[in-house]
Design a protein around this motif. Structure first.
Motif, PDB file in Angstrom:
ATOM      1  N   THR A   2     -10.272  -0.021  -1.107  1.00 41.70           N
ATOM      2  CA  THR A   2      -9.953  -0.382   0.589  1.00 41.70           C
ATOM      3  C   THR A   2     -11.164  -0.919   1.261  1.00 41.70           C
ATOM      4  O   THR A   2     -11.171  -1.865   1.915  1.00 41.70           O
ATOM      5  CB  THR A   2      -9.303   0.878   1.223  1.00 41.70           C
ATOM      6  OG1 THR A   2      -8.093   1.265   0.414  1.00 41.70           O
ATOM      7  CG2 THR A   2      -8.786   0.225   2.682  1.00 41.70           C
ATOM      8  N   SER A   3     -12.323  -0.503   0.946  1.00 41.49           N
ATOM      9  CA  SER A   3     -13.329  -0.712   1.527  1.00 41.49           C
ATOM     10  C   SER A   3     -13.837  -2.171   1.155  1.00 41.49           C
ATOM     11  O   SER A   3     -14.353  -2.990   2.143  1.00 41.49           O
ATOM     12  CB  SER A   3     -14.492   0.193   1.417  1.00 41.49           C
ATOM     13  OG  SER A   3     -14.824   0.336   0.032  1.00 41.49           O
ATOM     14  N   ILE A   4     -13.755  -2.503   0.035  1.00 43.37           N
ATOM     15  CA  ILE A   4     -13.936  -3.955  -0.436  1.00 43.37           C
ATOM     16  C   ILE A   4     -13.215  -4.760   0.244  1.00 43.37           C
ATOM     17  O   ILE A   4     -13.763  -5.729   0.751  1.00 43.37           O
ATOM     18  CB  ILE A   4     -13.654  -3.959  -2.143  1.00 43.37           C
ATOM     19  CG1 ILE A   4     -14.831  -3.173  -2.745  1.00 43.37           C
ATOM     20  CG2 ILE A   4     -13.923  -5.706  -2.631  1.00 43.37           C
ATOM     21  CD1 ILE A   4     -14.610  -3.190  -4.319  1.00 43.37           C
ATOM     22  N   GLY A  92      -2.708  -5.492  -2.258  1.00 47.02           N
ATOM     23  CA  GLY A  92      -1.940  -4.298  -2.968  1.00 47.02           C
ATOM     24  C   GLY A  92      -3.256  -4.247  -4.174  1.00 47.02           C
ATOM     25  O   GLY A  92      -3.157  -2.952  -4.759  1.00 47.02           O
ATOM     26  N   LEU A  93      -3.672  -5.174  -4.761  1.00 45.16           N
ATOM     27  CA  LEU A  93      -4.787  -4.904  -5.802  1.00 45.16           C
ATOM     28  C   LEU A  93      -5.994  -4.257  -5.120  1.00 45.16           C
ATOM     29  O   LEU A  93      -6.562  -3.503  -5.873  1.00 45.16           O
ATOM     30  CB  LEU A  93      -5.098  -6.462  -6.226  1.00 45.16           C
ATOM     31  CG  LEU A  93      -4.211  -7.234  -6.924  1.00 45.16           C
ATOM     32  CD1 LEU A  93      -4.748  -8.545  -7.182  1.00 45.16           C
ATOM     33  CD2 LEU A  93      -3.579  -6.682  -8.129  1.00 45.16           C
ATOM     34  N   PHE A  94      -6.422  -4.225  -3.837  1.00 48.23           N
ATOM     35  CA  PHE A  94      -7.408  -3.518  -3.354  1.00 48.23           C
ATOM     36  C   PHE A  94      -6.946  -2.238  -2.896  1.00 48.23           C
ATOM     37  O   PHE A  94      -7.777  -1.269  -3.018  1.00 48.23           O
ATOM     38  CB  PHE A  94      -7.928  -4.403  -2.046  1.00 48.23           C
ATOM     39  CG  PHE A  94      -8.527  -5.778  -2.398  1.00 48.23           C
ATOM     40  CD1 PHE A  94      -9.990  -5.760  -3.040  1.00 48.23           C
ATOM     41  CD2 PHE A  94      -7.987  -6.897  -2.232  1.00 48.23           C
ATOM     42  CE1 PHE A  94     -10.689  -6.911  -3.387  1.00 48.23           C
ATOM     43  CE2 PHE A  94      -8.630  -8.158  -2.705  1.00 48.23           C
ATOM     44  CZ  PHE A  94      -9.871  -8.004  -3.125  1.00 48.23           C
ATOM     45  N   LEU A  95      -5.827  -2.077  -2.447  1.00 45.39           N
ATOM     46  CA  LEU A  95      -5.247  -0.850  -2.093  1.00 45.39           C
ATOM     47  C   LEU A  95      -4.594  -0.036  -2.857  1.00 45.39           C
ATOM     48  O   LEU A  95      -4.285   1.218  -2.634  1.00 45.39           O
ATOM     49  CB  LEU A  95      -4.367  -1.154  -0.691  1.00 45.39           C
ATOM     50  CG  LEU A  95      -4.883  -2.124   0.280  1.00 45.39           C
ATOM     51  CD1 LEU A  95      -3.728  -2.292   1.371  1.00 45.39           C
ATOM     52  CD2 LEU A  95      -5.984  -1.361   0.881  1.00 45.39           C
ATOM     53  N   GLY A  96      -4.470  -0.323  -4.100  1.00 45.51           N
ATOM     54  CA  GLY A  96      -3.891   0.350  -5.153  1.00 45.51           C
ATOM     55  C   GLY A  96      -2.193   0.579  -5.231  1.00 45.51           C
ATOM     56  O   GLY A  96      -1.989   1.654  -5.755  1.00 45.51           O
TER      57      GLY A  96
END
Length: 97
Positions: A2-4, A92-96
């Motif tokens: 999420t931070s990225i 969604g890729l970043f947040l899982g």
């Protein structure tokens, strides 16, 4: 992850701010509201030019000459907005999720 995502969005927001500041300052200089001979104005103007030239340079080489009208800030902003849309649609890729 999420931070990225948040860091990328922050960097894009900062880039938009600098482009808007450069655009507004160029108009103020053109209408002689600001004078580039003043040291503070010159430092800000040259700093923005040095910061944004790596972004504007390749765009200016691709765009046709418009006779004094520089559309590279507009194209750069459109590119930033496109990157933001792609990042948000793939969050969604970043947040899982």
């Amino acid at each position: 992850m999420t931070s990225i995502f948040q860091i990328l969005m922050l960097l894009l927001s900062i880039a938009k701010f600098f482009i808007f500041a450069h655009f507004i300052m160029s108009w103020l200089i053109s209408f002689q509201v600001l004078n580039v001979r003043q040291p503070f104005v010159y430092q800000i103007w040259s700093g923005l030019n040095r910061l944004l030239e790596p972004i504007y340079g390749p765009i200016r080489r691709v765009l046709p000459s418009m006779g004094g009208l520089d559309l590279s800030p507009l194209v750069a902003l459109i590119g930033i907005y496109i990157i933001e849309i792609v990042l948000r649609n793939n969050a969604g890729l970043f947040l899982g999720y």
